[in-house]
Design a protein around this motif. Sequence first.
Motif, PDB file in Angstrom:
ATOM      1  N   SER A 111      92.573  48.844  32.887  1.00 37.51           N
ATOM      2  CA  SER A 111      91.631  49.029  33.987  1.00 37.51           C
ATOM      3  C   SER A 111      92.378  49.291  35.297  1.00 37.51           C
ATOM      4  O   SER A 111      91.983  50.156  36.089  1.00 37.51           O
ATOM      5  CB  SER A 111      90.749  47.782  34.119  1.00 37.51           C
ATOM      6  N   LYS A 112      93.461  48.556  35.524  1.00 38.09           N
ATOM      7  CA  LYS A 112      94.282  48.800  36.714  1.00 38.09           C
ATOM      8  C   LYS A 112      94.866  50.211  36.693  1.00 38.09           C
ATOM      9  O   LYS A 112      94.914  50.896  37.723  1.00 38.09           O
ATOM     10  CB  LYS A 112      95.415  47.775  36.790  1.00 38.09           C
ATOM     11  N   LEU A 113      95.329  50.634  35.515  1.00 31.55           N
ATOM     12  CA  LEU A 113      95.847  51.994  35.374  1.00 31.55           C
ATOM     13  C   LEU A 113      94.762  53.008  35.725  1.00 31.55           C
ATOM     14  O   LEU A 113      95.012  53.988  36.447  1.00 31.55           O
ATOM     15  CB  LEU A 113      96.352  52.221  33.951  1.00 31.55           C
ATOM     16  N   GLY A 114      93.549  52.784  35.237  1.00 32.98           N
ATOM     17  CA  GLY A 114      92.443  53.685  35.558  1.00 32.98           C
ATOM     18  C   GLY A 114      92.155  53.749  37.046  1.00 32.98           C
ATOM     19  O   GLY A 114      91.913  54.830  37.599  1.00 32.98           O
ATOM     20  N   ASP A 115      92.190  52.593  37.711  1.00 32.80           N
ATOM     21  CA  ASP A 115      91.964  52.568  39.162  1.00 32.80           C
ATOM     22  C   ASP A 115      92.977  53.454  39.881  1.00 32.80           C
ATOM     23  O   ASP A 115      92.625  54.204  40.810  1.00 32.80           O
ATOM     24  CB  ASP A 115      92.081  51.136  39.688  1.00 32.80           C
ATOM     25  N   GLN A 116      94.239  53.361  39.474  1.00 30.00           N
ATOM     26  CA  GLN A 116      95.274  54.145  40.137  1.00 30.00           C
ATOM     27  C   GLN A 116      95.140  55.625  39.797  1.00 30.00           C
ATOM     28  O   GLN A 116      95.331  56.491  40.658  1.00 30.00           O
ATOM     29  CB  GLN A 116      96.666  53.642  39.742  1.00 30.00           C
ATOM     30  N   LEU A 117      94.791  55.930  38.552  1.00 28.61           N
ATOM     31  CA  LEU A 117      94.623  57.334  38.170  1.00 28.61           C
ATOM     32  C   LEU A 117      93.488  57.984  38.957  1.00 28.61           C
ATOM     33  O   LEU A 117      93.573  59.164  39.315  1.00 28.61           O
ATOM     34  CB  LEU A 117      94.369  57.450  36.661  1.00 28.61           C
ATOM     35  N   VAL A 118      92.426  57.246  39.232  1.00 26.45           N
ATOM     36  CA  VAL A 118      91.328  57.796  40.030  1.00 26.45           C
ATOM     37  C   VAL A 118      91.835  58.189  41.416  1.00 26.45           C
ATOM     38  O   VAL A 118      91.457  59.239  41.963  1.00 26.45           O
ATOM     39  CB  VAL A 118      90.165  56.790  40.123  1.00 26.45           C
ATOM     40  N   LYS A 119      92.711  57.401  42.000  1.00 29.34           N
ATOM     41  CA  LYS A 119      93.281  57.737  43.305  1.00 29.34           C
ATOM     42  C   LYS A 119      94.170  58.975  43.213  1.00 29.34           C
ATOM     43  O   LYS A 119      94.150  59.848  44.091  1.00 29.34           O
ATOM     44  CB  LYS A 119      94.057  56.546  43.869  1.00 29.34           C
ATOM     45  N   TYR A 120      94.950  59.072  42.139  1.00 29.30           N
ATOM     46  CA  TYR A 120      95.776  60.266  41.950  1.00 29.30           C
ATOM     47  C   TYR A 120      94.908  61.508  41.722  1.00 29.30           C
ATOM     48  O   TYR A 120      95.226  62.605  42.197  1.00 29.30           O
ATOM     49  CB  TYR A 120      96.724  60.067  40.770  1.00 29.30           C
ATOM     50  N   ILE A 121      93.814  61.342  40.984  1.00 31.10           N
ATOM     51  CA  ILE A 121      92.900  62.461  40.753  1.00 31.10           C
ATOM     52  C   ILE A 121      92.335  62.958  42.083  1.00 31.10           C
ATOM     53  O   ILE A 121      92.292  64.167  42.347  1.00 31.10           O
ATOM     54  CB  ILE A 121      91.768  62.033  39.795  1.00 31.10           C
ATOM     55  N   ALA A 122      91.890  62.026  42.916  1.00 30.73           N
ATOM     56  CA  ALA A 122      91.347  62.412  44.230  1.00 30.73           C
ATOM     57  C   ALA A 122      92.389  63.158  45.049  1.00 30.73           C
ATOM     58  O   ALA A 122      92.084  64.178  45.700  1.00 30.73           O
ATOM     59  CB  ALA A 122      90.869  61.165  44.975  1.00 30.73           C
ATOM     60  N   GLU A 123      93.621  62.695  44.992  1.00 29.45           N
ATOM     61  CA  GLU A 123      94.696  63.360  45.729  1.00 29.45           C
ATOM     62  C   GLU A 123      94.945  64.764  45.188  1.00 29.45           C
ATOM     63  O   GLU A 123      95.112  65.722  45.953  1.00 29.45           O
ATOM     64  CB  GLU A 123      95.967  62.520  45.637  1.00 29.45           C
TER      65      GLU A 123
END
Length: 375
Positions: free
Chosen positions: A154-166
């Motif tokens: 879940s933590k990995l997913g949270d960070q990936l969402v931020k990378y996706i937005a970037e």
Amino acid sequence: MSNISSKIVSDFSSIPVIKYPNSSDEHAKFIGSLQNALISTGFFYLSDAPVSSEIISALGSYIPKLFKLPQEEKDKFAMVNSPHFLGYTKLGSEWTKQKVDWREQIDIATPMASRWNGTEEERWMNVWGPSQYPDEAVLPGFRNAIDTYQAEVSKLGDQLVKYIAEALGLGPNGLDKFYEVKEKMQHRGKIVSYPVPDSDEGERGQGVGPHYDAGFLTILLQASPHPGLQVQNLSGEWIDATPIPGTFVINFGRALEFATQGIVRATSHRVLSPPATDEWRKVGPRYSVPFFHNIDMCVRMGDREKWGLEFSEEILRLRDSRGKLANTDSVNYSEFLTEPSGKVQLVGRVKSHPDVAERHYPEVFKQFFPNGLPK
């Protein structure tokens, strides 16, 4: 926009492997590769992810034991007992596109109490709720292993969402509005067993039929060496996603495609049953552990004033250079355009698990199965 690439691969014949950025020097390369995966393939292998091998191995050690539990023990936490569609599903009890999926599975989610207020019009909010687990005395340590794994992923997913937005030029917080506070969010996962068929009857069977995933992204652990996962490219060809040790398979869902005006590609995929050979029978069933990183249940993609996103001309040009996404007969979650995310999840669950829906959501069940349970 210096991290934004200038060229998008219009179609693909293989799935890229992208290394997770563990330093600032690796960040720009990762964002560029991620952007191409978002727009072009919709799938990629992620290596060097920040989830410890010990946590993965601990969960993996339980998977064969889980499915070898006596049937009466598995039935104690059967999904049909849960209005949240969480728990054990027998072999051959799930459906995709009116065909039976030949897999056995346990659905378990991150901890969450139901937010349903008791009204019929918001009954879909009861889709999120507490999980069922095997009795601790029967499989000691399993609950801790799966809960620890899901918390890390879940933590990995949270960070990936931020990378996706970037990668989409929105800045790292550009997708935050699609998420509630952590205490009101639930992400869901499965542990799946695809048995090797007893006999070879020619064409490989349907482990799970062609479909898209619903949310923003899926993080998949292929927990055994079997082939089976296939991804559909823009030409309609099925591309193998053979397991690569030390990686997760990441793919993007229909919610993210709708939210980004089709910039992000949700990609149709399926799983074929393992090859019916003596070699694979010796190995045993194919195991996989998908994790579905959800968005807020109340998001309504059709409300562009509240949920719309603005993209640069450069990003829109990259989308257009890829070409239009082909129509497929996969389960496609088109309800995202008119319904809240939680109701879309409920509809998907009802179609896949009609026995659960008949017990807990009889009115919705009748809409999709007016003649009763399928045989």
